[in-house]
Write a protein that holds these residues in place. Sequence first.
Motif, short mmCIF file in Angstrom:
data_model
loop_
_atom_site.label_atom_id
_atom_site.label_comp_id
_atom_site.label_asym_id
_atom_site.label_seq_id
_atom_site.Cartn_x
_atom_site.Cartn_y
_atom_site.Cartn_z
N ASN A 122 0.60 -1.35 -0.07
CA ASN A 122 0.09 0.08 0.00
C ASN A 122 0.80 1.21 -0.10
OD1 ASN A 122 -2.38 -1.38 -0.27
ND2 ASN A 122 -2.78 -1.10 2.02
N ASN A 159 -4.80 -2.02 -1.46
CA ASN A 159 -5.17 -1.18 -2.58
C ASN A 159 -4.47 -1.76 -3.96
OD1 ASN A 159 -6.69 0.31 -0.44
ND2 ASN A 159 -4.69 1.53 -0.02
N VAL A 160 -3.57 -2.63 -3.82
CA VAL A 160 -2.96 -2.80 -5.21
C VAL A 160 -3.78 -4.07 -5.67
CG1 VAL A 160 -0.84 -3.78 -6.29
CG2 VAL A 160 -0.82 -2.10 -4.42
N TYR A 181 -1.88 5.56 -9.46
CA TYR A 181 -2.94 6.07 -8.43
C TYR A 181 -4.30 5.66 -8.80
CZ TYR A 181 0.38 8.99 -5.70
OH TYR A 181 1.32 9.11 -5.12
N ARG A 206 -5.19 2.17 -8.18
CA ARG A 206 -5.68 1.93 -6.59
C ARG A 206 -6.99 2.76 -6.38
NH1 ARG A 206 -0.48 1.81 -2.92
NH2 ARG A 206 0.96 0.87 -4.45
N LYS A 236 -9.70 0.11 -7.69
CA LYS A 236 -9.92 -0.79 -6.80
C LYS A 236 -10.72 -0.60 -5.61
CE LYS A 236 -7.75 -4.68 -4.20
NZ LYS A 236 -6.82 -5.84 -3.90
N GLN A 237 -10.32 0.75 -4.82
CA GLN A 237 -10.91 1.11 -3.68
C GLN A 237 -12.61 1.50 -4.13
OE1 GLN A 237 -8.76 4.51 -2.29
NE2 GLN A 237 -6.87 3.21 -2.45
#
Length: 269
Positions: free
Chosen positions: A47, A106-107, A214, A217, A220-221
């Motif tokens: 992260n 987050n990856v 970014y 991430r 994904k979030q």
Amino acid sequence: MQAGQPFLDVEVQEHVAVVRLNRPERRNALSEPGVPGEFEALVDRLNQDMEVRVAILTGAGTAFSSGGNVKTMLARNGPGSGPVAAVPGRYASGIQRVTRALFRLNVPVIAAINGAATGAGLDLACMCDMRIAARSARLAESFIRLGIVPGDGGAWVLPRLIGDARAREMAFTGDAIDADTALAWGLVSQVVDDAGLMPAAMALAARVARNAPYQLRFTKQLFRDCRDMDLDRALEMSGLYQAMSHWTEDHAEGVAAALDKRMPVFKGH
């Protein structure tokens, strides 16, 4: 295996973190005491490291992961040992820490499933964003065969991937499915020959890693956040992540590359 050697072997190359479960002599069972802490440390590391854009999780040896250690269960030394009232706390401080850690990663992560993924091993693969299976892979939600239930969150994640009916079939029978069935059910997105598993995983990782770090991430979030939201809240979150994206140099690069008809070069700015 030497005493004290990490359970997770991590190698980073070209924005890709390759993570291997490294107890092949135990079929990469997840029940060793230090495993949850290693997963938590790995998630913290990935992260924070913006050079890493995608991860691959696979198993050393001939199995992805057999889940719990059956010999430990037999000896009553595992999380199910001790007074009944203490068992939930043992799970919360044990395998459930792995579940929570991967949920906050987050990856984007690809499970490269080599051989057996059973019980908590299957659920570990299900916690990943994408799954590729070797043709030899066998996948089973096998807790019922041991007279226990999915204590790691499998009852939450598996139905979200393959639907309620098929998830219950797997959980109530404990039967293993082969790679082709997993593909037909949408549990994996690719099935490849065993020798081609890691090349296929690396090729998929490269397709992911070429994108803006970014925004990978953020995306994904956003998927994670929207999982249990109503539409209005999901749209609100989408707008917030989009606002952050529009003012990045990578967005400007993506637009310029599209106009120039070339591949963009994203730098994480």
